[in-house]
Design a protein around this motif. Structure first.
Motif, PDB file in Angstrom:
ATOM      1  N   SER A  41       0.848  -1.242  -0.128  1.00 53.30           N
ATOM      2  CA  SER A  41      -0.052   0.018   0.012  1.00 53.30           C
ATOM      3  C   SER A  41       1.046   1.140   0.101  1.00 53.30           C
ATOM      4  CB  SER A  41      -0.855   0.041   1.192  1.00 53.30           C
ATOM      5  OG  SER A  41      -0.246   0.256   2.418  1.00 53.30           O
ATOM      6  N   SER A  42       0.147   2.270  -0.380  1.00 58.37           N
ATOM      7  CA  SER A  42       0.882   3.467  -0.316  1.00 58.37           C
ATOM      8  C   SER A  42       1.217   3.874   1.214  1.00 58.37           C
ATOM      9  CB  SER A  42       0.194   4.794  -1.023  1.00 58.37           C
ATOM     10  OG  SER A  42      -1.160   4.947  -0.279  1.00 58.37           O
ATOM     11  N   HIS A  43       0.510   3.502   1.975  1.00 60.45           N
ATOM     12  CA  HIS A  43       0.777   3.692   3.478  1.00 60.45           C
ATOM     13  C   HIS A  43       1.952   3.077   3.810  1.00 60.45           C
ATOM     14  CE1 HIS A  43       0.535   2.839   7.725  1.00 60.45           C
ATOM     15  NE2 HIS A  43      -0.156   3.919   7.798  1.00 60.45           N
ATOM     16  N   ASP A  44       2.535   1.974   3.307  1.00 61.63           N
ATOM     17  CA  ASP A  44       3.648   1.136   3.688  1.00 61.63           C
ATOM     18  C   ASP A  44       4.726   1.939   3.125  1.00 61.63           C
ATOM     19  OD1 ASP A  44       2.188  -0.841   4.767  1.00 61.63           O
ATOM     20  OD2 ASP A  44       2.141  -2.130   2.774  1.00 61.63           O
ATOM     21  N   VAL A  45       4.608   2.383   1.927  1.00 61.21           N
ATOM     22  CA  VAL A  45       5.881   3.290   1.499  1.00 61.21           C
ATOM     23  C   VAL A  45       6.117   4.524   2.110  1.00 61.21           C
ATOM     24  CG1 VAL A  45       6.362   4.562  -0.964  1.00 61.21           C
ATOM     25  CG2 VAL A  45       5.137   2.333  -1.171  1.00 61.21           C
ATOM     26  N   VAL A  46       4.875   5.411   2.278  1.00 61.02           N
ATOM     27  CA  VAL A  46       5.176   6.783   3.109  1.00 61.02           C
ATOM     28  C   VAL A  46       5.597   6.412   4.545  1.00 61.02           C
ATOM     29  CG1 VAL A  46       3.396   8.530   4.314  1.00 61.02           C
ATOM     30  CG2 VAL A  46       3.084   7.767   1.931  1.00 61.02           C
ATOM     31  N   SER A  47       5.193   5.221   5.227  1.00 57.59           N
ATOM     32  CA  SER A  47       5.686   4.947   6.418  1.00 57.59           C
ATOM     33  C   SER A  47       7.305   4.501   6.375  1.00 57.59           C
ATOM     34  CB  SER A  47       5.159   3.471   6.997  1.00 57.59           C
ATOM     35  OG  SER A  47       3.951   4.094   7.298  1.00 57.59           O
ATOM     36  N   VAL A  48       7.764   3.842   5.190  1.00 55.25           N
ATOM     37  CA  VAL A  48       9.358   3.995   5.152  1.00 55.25           C
ATOM     38  C   VAL A  48      10.016   5.031   5.133  1.00 55.25           C
ATOM     39  CG1 VAL A  48      10.911   2.959   3.553  1.00 55.25           C
ATOM     40  CG2 VAL A  48       9.183   1.455   4.249  1.00 55.25           C
ATOM     41  N   LEU A  49       9.298   6.172   4.231  1.00 55.60           N
ATOM     42  CA  LEU A  49       9.813   7.431   4.075  1.00 55.60           C
ATOM     43  C   LEU A  49       9.781   8.039   5.433  1.00 55.60           C
ATOM     44  CD1 LEU A  49       8.217   8.329   0.440  1.00 55.60           C
ATOM     45  CD2 LEU A  49      10.954   7.815   1.171  1.00 55.60           C
ATOM     46  N   VAL A  50       8.889   8.189   6.230  1.00 51.76           N
ATOM     47  CA  VAL A  50       8.693   8.677   7.099  1.00 51.76           C
ATOM     48  C   VAL A  50       9.615   8.332   8.420  1.00 51.76           C
ATOM     49  CG1 VAL A  50       7.152   8.925   9.380  1.00 51.76           C
ATOM     50  CG2 VAL A  50       6.181   9.529   7.165  1.00 51.76           C
ATOM     51  N   GLY A  51      10.057   6.975   8.438  1.00 51.47           N
ATOM     52  CA  GLY A  51      10.969   6.449   9.109  1.00 51.47           C
ATOM     53  C   GLY A  51      12.457   6.747   8.742  1.00 51.47           C
ATOM     54  N   MET A  52      12.367   6.806   7.550  1.00 51.79           N
ATOM     55  CA  MET A  52      14.049   7.246   7.083  1.00 51.79           C
ATOM     56  C   MET A  52      14.020   8.937   7.559  1.00 51.79           C
ATOM     57  SD  MET A  52      15.201   4.550   6.144  1.00 51.79           S
ATOM     58  CE  MET A  52      16.643   5.405   5.362  1.00 51.79           C
ATOM     59  N   LEU A  53      12.968   9.674   7.343  1.00 48.32           N
ATOM     60  CA  LEU A  53      12.997  10.966   7.830  1.00 48.32           C
ATOM     61  C   LEU A  53      13.298  11.144   9.291  1.00 48.32           C
ATOM     62  CD1 LEU A  53      12.758  14.120   7.562  1.00 48.32           C
ATOM     63  CD2 LEU A  53      10.142  13.655   7.933  1.00 48.32           C
ATOM     64  N   VAL A  54      12.807  10.348  10.177  1.00 58.27           N
ATOM     65  CA  VAL A  54      12.975  10.479  11.485  1.00 58.27           C
ATOM     66  C   VAL A  54      14.516   9.928  11.746  1.00 58.27           C
ATOM     67  CG1 VAL A  54      12.444   9.448  14.044  1.00 58.27           C
ATOM     68  CG2 VAL A  54      10.561  10.237  12.196  1.00 58.27           C
ATOM     69  N   ILE A  55      15.027   9.047  11.202  1.00 61.15           N
ATOM     70  CA  ILE A  55      16.642   8.588  11.314  1.00 61.15           C
ATOM     71  C   ILE A  55      17.231   9.982  10.979  1.00 61.15           C
ATOM     72  CG2 ILE A  55      18.202   7.230  10.317  1.00 61.15           C
ATOM     73  CD1 ILE A  55      16.094   4.857  10.047  1.00 61.15           C
ATOM     74  N   GLY A  56      17.008  10.788   9.941  1.00 60.58           N
ATOM     75  CA  GLY A  56      17.555  11.741   9.442  1.00 60.58           C
ATOM     76  C   GLY A  56      17.556  12.783  10.345  1.00 60.58           C
ATOM     77  N   VAL A  57      16.416  13.155  10.992  1.00 59.14           N
ATOM     78  CA  VAL A  57      16.390  13.892  12.181  1.00 59.14           C
ATOM     79  C   VAL A  57      17.191  13.540  13.467  1.00 59.14           C
ATOM     80  CG1 VAL A  57      14.468  15.099  13.702  1.00 59.14           C
ATOM     81  CG2 VAL A  57      14.085  14.960  11.272  1.00 59.14           C
ATOM     82  N   GLY A  58      17.231  12.588  13.716  1.00 55.09           N
ATOM     83  CA  GLY A  58      18.048  11.951  14.809  1.00 55.09           C
ATOM     84  C   GLY A  58      19.590  12.287  14.258  1.00 55.09           C
ATOM     85  N   ALA A  59      19.814  11.991  13.196  1.00 52.49           N
ATOM     86  CA  ALA A  59      21.228  12.160  12.775  1.00 52.49           C
ATOM     87  C   ALA A  59      21.542  13.787  12.954  1.00 52.49           C
ATOM     88  CB  ALA A  59      21.499  11.679  11.668  1.00 52.49           C
ATOM     89  N   VAL A  60      20.684  14.745  12.545  1.00 55.17           N
ATOM     90  CA  VAL A  60      20.727  15.928  12.830  1.00 55.17           C
ATOM     91  C   VAL A  60      20.805  16.300  14.188  1.00 55.17           C
ATOM     92  CG1 VAL A  60      19.761  18.253  12.307  1.00 55.17           C
ATOM     93  CG2 VAL A  60      19.630  16.685  10.674  1.00 55.17           C
ATOM     94  N   MET A  61      20.053  15.531  14.907  1.00 51.68           N
ATOM     95  CA  MET A  61      20.109  15.981  16.450  1.00 51.68           C
ATOM     96  C   MET A  61      21.258  15.614  17.045  1.00 51.68           C
ATOM     97  SD  MET A  61      18.328  17.036  18.900  1.00 51.68           S
ATOM     98  CE  MET A  61      16.748  17.265  18.461  1.00 51.68           C
ATOM     99  N   ARG A  62      21.844  14.451  16.636  1.00 52.98           N
ATOM    100  CA  ARG A  62      23.037  14.303  17.207  1.00 52.98           C
ATOM    101  C   ARG A  62      24.304  15.133  17.042  1.00 52.98           C
ATOM    102  NH1 ARG A  62      24.169   9.547  18.854  1.00 52.98           N
ATOM    103  NH2 ARG A  62      22.531   8.407  17.214  1.00 52.98           N
ATOM    104  N   GLU A  63      24.310  15.788  15.740  1.00 52.76           N
ATOM    105  CA  GLU A  63      25.271  16.891  15.376  1.00 52.76           C
ATOM    106  C   GLU A  63      24.854  18.038  16.328  1.00 52.76           C
ATOM    107  OE1 GLU A  63      28.414  18.717  13.782  1.00 52.76           O
ATOM    108  OE2 GLU A  63      27.809  16.884  13.899  1.00 52.76           O
ATOM    109  N   ALA A  64      23.553  18.397  16.330  1.00 55.50           N
ATOM    110  CA  ALA A  64      23.444  19.602  17.319  1.00 55.50           C
ATOM    111  C   ALA A  64      23.817  19.206  18.625  1.00 55.50           C
ATOM    112  CB  ALA A  64      21.617  19.620  17.429  1.00 55.50           C
ATOM    113  N   ALA A  65      23.602  18.057  19.335  1.00 57.00           N
ATOM    114  CA  ALA A  65      24.004  17.689  20.704  1.00 57.00           C
ATOM    115  C   ALA A  65      25.401  17.844  20.788  1.00 57.00           C
ATOM    116  CB  ALA A  65      23.455  16.362  20.991  1.00 57.00           C
ATOM    117  N   ARG A  66      26.297  17.549  19.606  1.00 58.95           N
ATOM    118  CA  ARG A  66      27.743  17.592  19.752  1.00 58.95           C
ATOM    119  C   ARG A  66      28.097  18.898  19.804  1.00 58.95           C
ATOM    120  NH1 ARG A  66      31.535  18.724  16.686  1.00 58.95           N
ATOM    121  NH2 ARG A  66      30.307  19.112  14.794  1.00 58.95           N
ATOM    122  N   ILE A  67      27.489  19.840  19.024  1.00 59.00           N
ATOM    123  CA  ILE A  67      27.916  21.200  18.929  1.00 59.00           C
ATOM    124  C   ILE A  67      27.451  21.930  20.264  1.00 59.00           C
ATOM    125  CG2 ILE A  67      26.958  23.293  18.063  1.00 59.00           C
ATOM    126  CD1 ILE A  67      26.749  22.017  15.293  1.00 59.00           C
TER     127      ILE A  67
END
Length: 184
Positions: A150-176
């Motif tokens: 379903s398109s829901h599955d595809v969107v959920s994968v993208l949302v999951g990847m987005l959250v992983i990306g936000v986590g990576a940005v947050m890691r850099e913000a925490a380091r700074i």
């Protein structure tokens, strides 16, 4: 008392964090309990699972074997869901403790994003397996193999990847933030 502890915005964040941690735990338990509880009653399986896996209108066999296998198959994505929601609960708990920009938060966000993406990737496989299990006891010619994406599955994968990306940005913000604390 330090300024950070007396900041009303931080106090609201802490209060909301504690509240949302408890709400998330309730939701986690309700979803996992309900998701597994469905497999205890054949009527619930027919009403909820059969349409969801795309085999409405086909005969199903709801014997002990099919219900047990269905329970075990359904437990896999529910375990992933529980893991992800527990990470969310821990994020809110950390907010309740006044922790905001930390490496731990980044890790928890990445883990939640991975759980969302993994669950979405599992959905087509789980639905297919459940359809097979629920029609396995049918006579030859009445067994069903239903595969869906379903398109829901595809969107959920993208949302999951987005959250992983936000986590990576947050890691850099925490380091700074840690580096900046050293300059003050």
């Amino acid at each position: 008392m330090s300024h950070a502890l007396s900041d009303p915005r931080l106090a609201r964040l802490r209060h909301r964090g504690r509240l949302l941690s408890a709400v998330t735990l309730f939701i986690l338990l309700a979803l996992v309990g309900g998701g597994l509880g469905i497999w205890l009653r054949p009527a619930w399986i027919e009403a909820i699972v059969v349409p969801r896996v795309g085999i409405s209108g086909y005969p199903v066999t709801l014997d002990g074997l099919s219900m047990t296998l269905g329970f075990l198959i359904a437990a896999v994505p529910l375990a992933v869901l529980a893991y992800g929601l527990n990470e969310v609960r821990l994020i809110f708990r950390d907010f309740g403790n006044g922790e905001t920009v930390t490496g731990t938060l980044a890790t928890r966000l990445e883990r939640f994003g991975a759980a969302v993406a993994l669950q979405a990737l599992l959905n087509p496989l789980v639905s297919t397996l459940l359809g097979v299990v629920l029609t396995l006891g049918n006579p030859p010619g009445q067994r069903v193999l239903a595969i869906s994406l379903s398109s829901h599955d595809v969107v959920s994968v993208l949302v999951g990847m987005l959250v992983i990306g936000v986590g990576a940005v947050m890691r850099e913000a925490a380091r700074i933030a840690r580096e900046n604390e050293g300059f003050i």
